[in-house]
Design a protein around this motif. Sequence first.
Motif, short mmCIF file in Angstrom:
data_model
loop_
_atom_site.label_atom_id
_atom_site.label_comp_id
_atom_site.label_asym_id
_atom_site.label_seq_id
_atom_site.Cartn_x
_atom_site.Cartn_y
_atom_site.Cartn_z
N ASP A 23 92.53 34.38 -29.59
CA ASP A 23 93.50 35.46 -29.39
C ASP A 23 94.86 35.02 -29.91
OD1 ASP A 23 94.47 33.68 -27.46
OD2 ASP A 23 93.59 34.79 -25.80
N ASP A 56 90.38 38.62 -30.84
CA ASP A 56 91.20 39.79 -31.13
C ASP A 56 91.64 39.75 -32.60
OD1 ASP A 56 93.37 38.05 -31.32
OD2 ASP A 56 94.38 38.80 -29.54
N SER A 57 92.54 40.65 -32.97
CA SER A 57 92.95 40.77 -34.37
C SER A 57 93.66 39.53 -34.89
CB SER A 57 93.85 42.00 -34.56
OG SER A 57 95.01 41.88 -33.77
N LEU A 60 90.95 37.16 -35.90
CA LEU A 60 90.39 37.69 -37.13
C LEU A 60 91.30 37.36 -38.31
CD1 LEU A 60 87.87 39.44 -37.64
CD2 LEU A 60 89.37 41.43 -37.56
N VAL A 86 81.98 39.24 -30.49
CA VAL A 86 82.69 38.76 -31.68
C VAL A 86 82.06 39.35 -32.94
CG1 VAL A 86 83.25 36.69 -33.02
CG2 VAL A 86 83.47 36.66 -30.52
N ASN A 88 80.63 42.15 -33.17
CA ASN A 88 81.05 43.55 -33.20
C ASN A 88 82.43 43.70 -33.86
OD1 ASN A 88 80.57 46.29 -32.62
ND2 ASN A 88 81.80 46.16 -30.76
N VAL A 89 83.36 42.81 -33.52
CA VAL A 89 84.70 42.84 -34.13
C VAL A 89 84.58 42.60 -35.63
CG1 VAL A 89 86.93 41.63 -34.25
CG2 VAL A 89 85.91 42.14 -32.03
N THR A 93 85.52 45.77 -38.33
CA THR A 93 86.62 45.55 -39.28
C THR A 93 86.13 45.28 -40.70
OG1 THR A 93 86.64 43.19 -38.75
CG2 THR A 93 88.14 44.63 -37.48
#
Length: 121
Positions: A23, A56-57, A60, A86, A88-89, A93
């Motif tokens: 994060d 989170d972003s 990423l 993870v 899924n993120v 994206t």
Amino acid sequence: MELLLSVRPGRGCTVLEARGELDMATSPQLREGLQRLVDAGDRQVVVDLAGVGFMDSSGLGALVMMFKALRDVGGRLSLAAAQPAVRNVLTITSVNRVIPVYESVQAAEADVPSTDHPPGQ
């Protein structure tokens, strides 16, 4: 929660194992850990995400930034063993369309381009 990083040699690559949450508080640690590998000359890096339950972003962003840094020096960053949240993120994206994501570290290692032998040998 803190992020724990450990590095070990893999088959034809270096494996960076991450444990914890990726994060805003911990993503700089991941970026710095990967940058140290690049600076040390590692060019084939697999990030083992089996121990990461949340990303989170900013996590990423750190992965994408280091993917580009490795690509710029002729290397390759791969991700392995992402937990469902993870993964899924990565899917939502579309990062999984840019950075290779494997079911396991062993699958990522098996797909590392060989540099041991010149073509044809």
